[in-house]
Design a protein around this motif. Sequence first.
Motif, mmCIF file in Angstrom:
data_model
loop_
_atom_site.group_PDB
_atom_site.id
_atom_site.type_symbol
_atom_site.label_atom_id
_atom_site.label_comp_id
_atom_site.label_asym_id
_atom_site.label_seq_id
_atom_site.Cartn_x
_atom_site.Cartn_y
_atom_site.Cartn_z
ATOM 1 N N THR A 274 0.826 -1.206 0.000
ATOM 2 C CA THR A 274 0.000 0.000 0.000
ATOM 3 C C THR A 274 0.861 1.257 0.000
ATOM 4 O O THR A 274 0.541 2.243 -0.671
ATOM 5 N N SER A 275 1.967 1.239 0.725
ATOM 6 C CA SER A 275 2.850 2.407 0.789
ATOM 7 C C SER A 275 3.547 2.681 -0.543
ATOM 8 O O SER A 275 4.081 3.769 -0.750
ATOM 9 N N GLU A 276 3.538 1.689 -1.465
ATOM 10 C CA GLU A 276 4.246 1.818 -2.734
ATOM 11 C C GLU A 276 3.356 2.261 -3.887
ATOM 12 O O GLU A 276 3.822 2.360 -5.024
ATOM 13 N N LYS A 277 2.078 2.532 -3.629
ATOM 14 C CA LYS A 277 1.160 2.834 -4.725
ATOM 15 C C LYS A 277 1.590 4.061 -5.517
ATOM 16 O O LYS A 277 1.582 4.061 -6.755
ATOM 17 N N LEU A 278 1.967 5.115 -4.823
ATOM 18 C CA LEU A 278 2.405 6.319 -5.527
ATOM 19 C C LEU A 278 3.682 6.039 -6.320
ATOM 20 O O LEU A 278 3.832 6.506 -7.463
ATOM 21 N N LEU A 279 4.578 5.283 -5.741
ATOM 22 C CA LEU A 279 5.825 4.934 -6.418
ATOM 23 C C LEU A 279 5.544 4.156 -7.705
ATOM 24 O O LEU A 279 6.149 4.427 -8.754
ATOM 25 N N GLN A 280 4.636 3.197 -7.658
ATOM 26 C CA GLN A 280 4.319 2.413 -8.843
ATOM 27 C C GLN A 280 3.630 3.262 -9.910
ATOM 28 O O GLN A 280 3.857 3.070 -11.110
ATOM 29 N N LEU A 281 2.803 4.206 -9.492
ATOM 30 C CA LEU A 281 2.193 5.129 -10.453
ATOM 31 C C LEU A 281 3.268 5.892 -11.206
ATOM 32 O O LEU A 281 3.216 6.023 -12.443
ATOM 33 N N ILE A 282 4.248 6.403 -10.491
ATOM 34 C CA ILE A 282 5.333 7.162 -11.115
ATOM 35 C C ILE A 282 6.141 6.265 -12.055
ATOM 36 O O ILE A 282 6.512 6.684 -13.165
ATOM 37 N N VAL A 400 -4.116 -1.620 -12.994
ATOM 38 C CA VAL A 400 -4.792 -1.406 -11.721
ATOM 39 C C VAL A 400 -3.809 -1.779 -10.615
ATOM 40 O O VAL A 400 -3.116 -2.797 -10.700
ATOM 41 N N LEU A 401 -3.699 -0.931 -9.603
ATOM 42 C CA LEU A 401 -2.763 -1.147 -8.498
ATOM 43 C C LEU A 401 -3.464 -1.926 -7.386
ATOM 44 O O LEU A 401 -4.498 -1.489 -6.872
ATOM 45 N N LEU A 402 -2.894 -3.076 -7.024
ATOM 46 C CA LEU A 402 -3.483 -3.938 -6.006
ATOM 47 C C LEU A 402 -2.452 -4.249 -4.936
ATOM 48 O O LEU A 402 -1.281 -4.480 -5.244
ATOM 49 N N SER A 403 -2.891 -4.286 -3.682
ATOM 50 C CA SER A 403 -1.971 -4.570 -2.577
ATOM 51 C C SER A 403 -2.642 -5.491 -1.574
ATOM 52 O O SER A 403 -3.860 -5.464 -1.390
ATOM 53 N N GLY A 404 -1.818 -6.318 -0.931
ATOM 54 C CA GLY A 404 -2.329 -7.204 0.113
ATOM 55 C C GLY A 404 -3.427 -8.119 -0.382
ATOM 56 O O GLY A 404 -3.326 -8.774 -1.418
ATOM 57 N N ARG A 405 -4.517 -8.158 0.345
ATOM 58 C CA ARG A 405 -5.647 -9.029 0.020
ATOM 59 C C ARG A 405 -6.312 -8.647 -1.300
ATOM 60 O O ARG A 405 -7.022 -9.454 -1.913
ATOM 61 N N GLU A 406 -6.090 -7.439 -1.764
ATOM 62 C CA GLU A 406 -6.718 -6.972 -3.006
ATOM 63 C C GLU A 406 -6.299 -7.797 -4.220
ATOM 64 O O GLU A 406 -6.957 -7.735 -5.267
ATOM 65 N N ILE A 407 -5.216 -8.569 -4.110
ATOM 66 C CA ILE A 407 -4.774 -9.414 -5.210
ATOM 67 C C ILE A 407 -5.892 -10.354 -5.651
ATOM 68 O O ILE A 407 -5.995 -10.723 -6.828
ATOM 69 N N GLU A 408 -6.781 -10.715 -4.727
ATOM 70 C CA GLU A 408 -7.896 -11.604 -5.057
ATOM 71 C C GLU A 408 -8.861 -10.964 -6.052
ATOM 72 O O GLU A 408 -9.680 -11.658 -6.664
ATOM 73 N N PHE A 409 -8.779 -9.652 -6.204
ATOM 74 C CA PHE A 409 -9.644 -8.953 -7.167
ATOM 75 C C PHE A 409 -9.353 -9.429 -8.591
ATOM 76 O O PHE A 409 -10.226 -9.369 -9.454
ATOM 77 N N ARG A 410 -8.134 -9.881 -8.822
ATOM 78 C CA ARG A 410 -7.760 -10.416 -10.136
ATOM 79 C C ARG A 410 -8.669 -11.582 -10.512
ATOM 80 O O ARG A 410 -9.205 -11.641 -11.640
ATOM 81 N N ASP A 411 -8.851 -12.527 -9.608
ATOM 82 C CA ASP A 411 -9.704 -13.689 -9.881
ATOM 83 C C ASP A 411 -11.171 -13.274 -9.976
ATOM 84 O O ASP A 411 -11.936 -13.834 -10.766
ATOM 85 N N PHE A 412 -11.558 -12.303 -9.155
ATOM 86 C CA PHE A 412 -12.929 -11.781 -9.177
ATOM 87 C C PHE A 412 -13.265 -11.227 -10.560
ATOM 88 O O PHE A 412 -14.342 -11.468 -11.109
ATOM 89 N N ILE A 485 -13.336 -8.847 -0.269
ATOM 90 C CA ILE A 485 -11.952 -8.618 -0.692
ATOM 91 C C ILE A 485 -11.442 -7.294 -0.144
ATOM 92 O O ILE A 485 -10.353 -7.220 0.437
ATOM 93 N N PHE A 486 -12.239 -6.259 -0.320
ATOM 94 C CA PHE A 486 -11.832 -4.911 0.096
ATOM 95 C C PHE A 486 -12.435 -4.622 1.473
ATOM 96 O O PHE A 486 -13.561 -4.131 1.583
ATOM 97 N N ARG A 487 -11.675 -4.962 2.510
ATOM 98 C CA ARG A 487 -12.127 -4.764 3.889
ATOM 99 C C ARG A 487 -11.209 -3.763 4.577
ATOM 100 O O ARG A 487 -9.978 -3.895 4.522
ATOM 101 N N VAL A 488 -11.822 -2.788 5.234
ATOM 102 C CA VAL A 488 -11.034 -1.753 5.903
ATOM 103 C C VAL A 488 -10.122 -2.354 6.960
ATOM 104 O O VAL A 488 -8.992 -1.894 7.154
ATOM 105 N N LYS A 489 -10.576 -3.396 7.632
ATOM 106 C CA LYS A 489 -9.749 -3.988 8.695
ATOM 107 C C LYS A 489 -8.489 -4.647 8.127
ATOM 108 O O LYS A 489 -7.528 -4.877 8.857
ATOM 109 N N ASP A 490 -8.502 -4.971 6.823
ATOM 110 C CA ASP A 490 -7.315 -5.545 6.187
ATOM 111 C C ASP A 490 -6.469 -4.481 5.486
ATOM 112 O O ASP A 490 -5.386 -4.786 4.980
ATOM 113 N N LEU A 491 -6.966 -3.253 5.436
ATOM 114 C CA LEU A 491 -6.261 -2.183 4.731
ATOM 115 C C LEU A 491 -5.084 -1.680 5.570
ATOM 116 O O LEU A 491 -5.232 -1.404 6.769
#
Length: 661
Positions: A274-282, A400-412, A485-491
Amino acid sequence: MSTTNAFGGFWNTLPTPLTPWILDVIHSMGHTQMTPVQASTIPLFMKHKDVVVEAVTGSGKTLAFVIPIVERLIRREIKLKKDEIGALVISPTRELASQIHAIFSLFLTSQPEAEDPSHASHPEPLLLVSSEQSSPLQDVQRFTSAGADIVIGTPGRIEEFLLGKGRGSVSVKELEVLVLDEADRLLDLGFQTTLTRIITHLPKQRRTGLFSATMTDADALSELVRVGLRNPARIVVKVQAKRTNTNPAFKNGEVIEERRTPANLQNYYVKCQTSEKLLQLIRILEHETNKKQSSQFIVYFATCACVDYFYKVLPTVVSSEIKLHSLHGNLSPSMRTKTLEAFSSSSSTSVLLATDVAARGLDLPHVDGVIQFDPPTDTKTFSHRCGRTARAGRNGTAWVLLSGREIEFRDFLNVRKIPLKEWPYSQASQNSLDDCETQLEDPEVEEYFNRIRTKLKSDRALHDLSVKAFVSFVKAYSKHEASYIFRVKDLDLIGLAKSYGLLRLPKMPELKRLDRNGWEDADVSWDAYQYADPAQEAKRIAEFSHASEERDKDRERQRVQRLAKRQENAAWSLKTEKKEEREKRREKKRLKQKWMKSQVAQSASAAGFNASGKRPREVGEGEEIEDDWAELAREEKMAKRVRKGVMSQKEFDAEFGDLDG
């Protein structure tokens, strides 16, 4: 996976030949052949058939209804009167309505001059959208002065035009065609009541078309009766792709897959912390701009506040050669129009930071890539976002930038026929999916984090924006359609705060019990932290002074309360002294009463008075009693002054004490 463009044939193969000058306009637009959706829809729409059309974004749906509408109107035997309209197109957004209006205008302004005055050219189409330059009354005035056979607009403005200000001035008796563009959004976003009123007002003998890139059976068919379609033809144009498969059951090792995204779209996911999202955008922007000198990108964020914030801070971390633009629903209509024009006409590398207001219908033909910084809340929006690139047979790329549990969005997404591949240029992609959450943070994160913090320290307004963006994103995240997949407690809220470059964590429920390991607030003197805008700073100083005065008053009130409490809890020796004083005064009062009784007994005889009429002075106990009487009289006098408000109770008690204990 391999894909090839599909065409529906040449324009001259249509069952009903097009008018020559219309065909010339089509060719001038660069469309030498029809797309499948055009080849399927145009013949039916021109033959008095209602249609429900579903095709991927960028497949040419707009021309599929523009051409039949223009053809039907110019072939009318009886020309429409000045107060009559022949076609109505309803769009969910003003940007999409403006683009449709521009295409109609291109055709109608290309009409050849008629030799017969009775067949004069058709007037310009009328655009009805919210605007600072035109009110609903002015819309009606424009129509009555110039007329318009074709009207394009948003639901609210069209309702006002037909049933409000223009009710007695606009006739729909000769209306031939109604088109609902992006129909699923019109039906889903609260326009049902408005559409019902509009459609009820229109004649039943008309042709109706529903067009969208994403329209399930439940979306469209359940609403057909309500919107008045009669035996519609359903047209679904699918995209198929060949994928290599090692399973020997498949011939030549290939399998055909259906897709809901354009055939020439390369769709990637970027795995990162999650901390790398801006870096990956750049990194994506740098990688793509190195391949081309001029590129156009759209970066999607979850909220308007996020767009506003990153529009301010991204210049700190991206190349100065990249031109940034901002677009979201809270901007004024004129500002949104200017932004789109500036972005689409830019000759240098440009990046449009946007919310989902730019996800549907916008035809920006030169967009090379789409980056979803924040995944959308539903899969429909995902495919619409991707569809802003790879339009009309062009190539395009989406991330699309995915981190942590969000990787499951790929299969979704894969289940919903939106396949994703991992982007090979991401540093994080070298790790396995299982290690994504435990891998070490990229060292460049700290560099960009500090650069953004330095920028924020220059203006307190940027800090305010950062907090607003952070909080709004967390709220939007909690409402995601794929909530498992997108749960605040996992963010990773700490990583998110780093990606935003926050100076300190805001006060919000989600952060109360958060482990703040790895986080340190910036060293900022908050009382001296200033706004760059003088007016904002003056307001802050005034509020700060007022707050200081209130704090001083609170401190004084607290001091008085503490003093009173100390007096209540005074030492035992002081309480004893006050008690002895009260007992002494009670005794004096008792002696006074005794003396007065003795005076009453002596009043029966006047023998006790001397020649001058005065009672002789008594000595001993009587003299002391008389002194006490004078003291008590003075006390009674002071008590009257207290009752009148001349003396305070506090002053009275200080002098005479508490006689009642």
